[in-house]
Design a protein around this motif. Structure first.
Motif: not given
Lengths: 324, 440
Positions: A138-142
């Motif tokens: 999920t792009p946007g998370l770390k």
């Protein structure tokens, strides 16, 4: 210096950050007077007050969405999931709202969602999972998964200070089993940087969390045969440290990717692709994946033992790879 | 575009006493003759119902001619009642609110024309018949308060300070749209100045977010109202319950406007929930609930105003159920043939703008000519907004993948002030945890 467990390291990190920055607060189930199911927040409510140690209803959805809402006002919440298995109950909030927030409407979401993941404790199919890959995708998370007390503390501090939503997968098997001397002064560990846990010349084991110790035991056995394993502890799963992956493959030319998560869609596949892109010409042997089997995590000890990757798996595959 | 509203006047007869409804606190009821208000009825569960008429029919599915269809059970011929006089809105405010409703409607009419000219990318979601609910509820908010709109609440976003061009550019995927072309329609917001939470398509997910905003503000010593909408369909989701329950138990100032617009896409309320009034759910949450006529801007405003004031006093969450009908289809692709014609006619006679015009004329606050001039003025304004929106550039490819993460070098300030707690033992030191825990 003082000897500190992995669990205490996380407690210290959150406590110290709450002392340092009044915007930091914790919320979760049973985190107040009880101090949390694993006692990560024990004593916090007395020190910081009930406003900053918020007991929530049993609703991971509410924890994730309310933590996010509070972050919109400049707060820096640390939400606890009692077990990371329950992150699935907050999936929609995390992947739809939090992860897209800055990209979609310029609303940074400085928050941490943390909790214990992983098996080896007979927790069964709902208290032992490694659900990190849903979020690595999920792009946007770390996404962070530390293996040592030092990293757990330093990465937790970095996660709390980060301006983005960070998912912090602690490993419950390590909570009270690993300990080390930690500096008394404030320190952080950079997100997105892997760490060479053990230097070696012949073969790299790329891994994270509790599997670092499985690799370490295998390395001890193989050392007696003159085989040197290099163990790369990823520490952060999103973003992945591509440079460190390339560097270790270029050094040893042989790679095992080891993880406790199941095989299909696990991060080993992604790492194999990165090696393909970054260091294909350095490979002297195929990349080997050692993972849990593609099944739910079983409860009974003989079943869980069969399910999880083992030291002998690493030893066997390493010997095989070196003969390739 | 008129600037933000004047402060609401203090009610003529402040009502401090609240009634107990099955353990929850009820909204202060209108006092009938005392304030010149028609009496307020109560539903079978004690929820105040401010409407001046009850819906005299319901929908059932019917098997006939080898097909299933929806049929009306009851009578749809009832005459339209007047608006309930507002307890709080004076002339100037009523006229301003009325103008917002016209802006809302004419903006969407322009969007429909743009859709038909293929200027809108994808689908278009309209709020015809819902303007009173969208606009009047948001009109009760102060600048520091927050709004959590849904797909049809683009009118509420104008009340909160956006220009119509924002929604128009969103629908056209323009690079200057609030989301730089990354999302569509009302899916935009502003955490810094206007305090609008950008909606997502997943229904109910914003409610817990609004609760969190109220929690964050309260930690900073400020009781804000966070007004959000949910539909008769959207309220079926788990996030609605979990988010609102958190607001209720934490006494956070979430004002949940349940827009009972009678159709969830094509599904009538009769197939959505088994209770008669969704406001009944307030009893289960332990918060005040009220039922209003969603085509009566006065009722919507008064209920929202009281709920917002309650939030500002730190007394917690409220539910307002507004009943009306979605007069357009779910979106442009949908001809909405499932809606029986007589149901549509019934609600068409209850058009919120036509009812407000009648009210303004009867109150002597606006003449027919003034109303016509306002429509014309808004039409000019919308045409200007449309021209700006149409002239705006499309986004460049570089905007697709930037801003996925926010810069860590930037300090994100608190919005309302220093964090404060009441009781805390500052001198307590962290000692090693000795208590028993899981898997010790």
């Amino acid at each position: 210096m003082a000897t500190v467990t992995y669990l205490e390291a996380i407690r210290q990190a959150i406590w110290e950050e709450m002392e340092r920055d009044s915007r930091v607060f914790v919320m979760g189930e049973d985190v107040g007077v009880y101090g949390g199911a694993f006692k990560v927040t024990e004593g916090f409510i007395h020190k910081f007050g009930k406003e900053r140690v918020v007991d929530t209803p049993i609703s991971e959805m509410a924890i994730a969405s309310a933590a996010y809402g509070a972050s919109l006002t400049g707060m820096r919440p640390v939400g606890e999931f009692q077990f990371m298995d329950f992150i699935s109950s907050a999936h929609s909030q995390i992947v739809q709202i939090l992860a897209k927030s800055n990209w979609r409407w310029g609303a940074p979401a400085p928050l941490v969602l943390r909790g214990p993941s992983g098996g080896g404790v007979s927790g069964g199919p709902f208290h032992s999972q490694n659900p990190e890959m849903f979020y690595v995708h999920t792009p946007g998370l770390k996404v962070i998964a530390p293996a040592t007390a030092r990293d757990a503390k330093g990465l937790m501090k970095s996660a709390i200070r980060d301006n983005n939503p960070v998912l912090f997968f602690e490993h419950k098997f390590l909570y009270r089993r690993v300990k080390e001397e930690l500096p008394l002064e404030d320190y952080t560990v950079e997100i997105g940087k892997a760490r060479v846990h053990r230097e070696g010349r012949h073969l790299s084991v790329i891994t994270y969390a509790s599997m670092v110790y499985v690799a370490q035991e295998a390395a001890d056995i193989l050392q007696k045969e003159g085989i040197e394993l290099e163990i790369l502890d990823l520490r952060t799963l999103l973003p992945l440290d591509r440079d460190a992956i390339r560097a270790t493959v270029e050094k040893t030319n042989r790679t095992i990717v080891l993880h406790e998560d199941t095989k299909t869609g696990g991060i080993a596949g992604e790492i194999a692709a990165i090696i393909n892109e970054e260091a294909f010409d350095s490979l002297d042997a195929p990349i080997v994946r050692i993972t849990a089997m593609d099944a739910p995590v079983p409860f009974s000890p003989p079943l869980e033992k069969a399910f999880l990757p083992k030291v002998e798996d690493v030893v066997r595959e390493a010997r095989h790879l070196l003969k390739y | 575009m008129a600037t933000k509203k004047i402060e609401a006047p203090t009610p003529a007869s402040p009502e401090s006493k609240s009634q107990s409804v099955n353990g929850s606190k009820a909204m202060p009821a209108h006092t009938g003759a005392k304030s010149g208000q028609p009496p307020v009825s109560k539903n079978p569960h004690g929820i105040p119902d401010w409407r001046l008429e009850q819906l005299p029919f319901h929908i059932e599915s019917e098997w006939g001619d080898g097909e299933y269809r929806y049929k009306i059970v009851g009578d749809t011929s009832a005459p339209v009642p007047p608006l309930r006089p507002s307890k709080y809105l004076g002339k100037e405010q009523t006229i301003e609110l009325f103008r917002y409703m016209i802006v809302n409607r004419r903006m969407e009419a322009a969007l429909e024309s743009m859709y038909k000219q293929s200027l809108v990318i994808g689908d278009l979601y309209q709020s015809l018949g819902q303007e009173a609910c969208s606009v009047a509820a948001a009109y009760a908010l102060d600048k520091d308060d927050w709004l959590g709109p849904m797909i049809r609440n683009q009118g509420s976003m104008i009340v909160k300070g956006y220009q119509p061009r924002a929604t128009m550019m969103q629908y056209m995927g323009k690079g200057d749209s609030p989301t730089k072309g990354r999302d569509s329609g009302s899916h935009y917001g502003d955490p810094k100045t206007l305090n609008v939470v950008a909606p997502i398509s997943h229904l109910g997910d914003s409610i817990g977010v609004l609760a969190g905003v109220a929690l964050g503000a309260r930690l900073q010593g400020k009781h804000v109202a966070c007004l959000g909408y949910i539909g008769d369909g959207g309220q079926s989701t788990g996030p609605t319950y979990e988010g609102f329950n958190f607001a209720a138990v934490q006494h956070l100032g979430v004002v949940l406007v349940v827009e009972h617009n009678s159709w969830a896409y094509s599904t009538p309320v009769e197939l959505q929930f088994a209770c008669k009034d969704l406001a009944d759910r307030a009893i289960g949450y332990g918060v005040p609930g009220v039922i209003v006529d969603g085509t009566d801007a006065n009722q919507v405003y008064d209920a929202a105003h009281e709920a917002v004031q309650r939030a500002h006093r730190g007394e917690g969450a409220s539910i307002i159920e507004a009943k009306f009908m979605r007069m357009k289809s779910h979106a442009m692709h949908d001809p909405a043939q499932y809606v029986p014609a007589k149901v549509k006619e019934y609600w068409k006679r209850r058009d919120p703008i036509a009812r407000m015009e009648q009210y303004l004329k009867e109150a002597g606050w606006m003449t027919e000519a003034q109303i016509a001039e306002m429509h014309a003025e808004v039409e000019r304004f919308i045409n200007e907004e449309r021209a700006v929106a149409e002239a705006a550039p499309m986004p460049g490819p570089e905007d697709a993948g930037t801003d996925v993460y926010f810069d860590n070098a930037v300090d994100i300030p608190v919005k309302y002030g220093e964090v404060r707690v009441k009781n805390a033992n500052k001198n307590r030191k962290l000692s090693e945890s000795s208590a028993p825990g899981h898997y010790k």
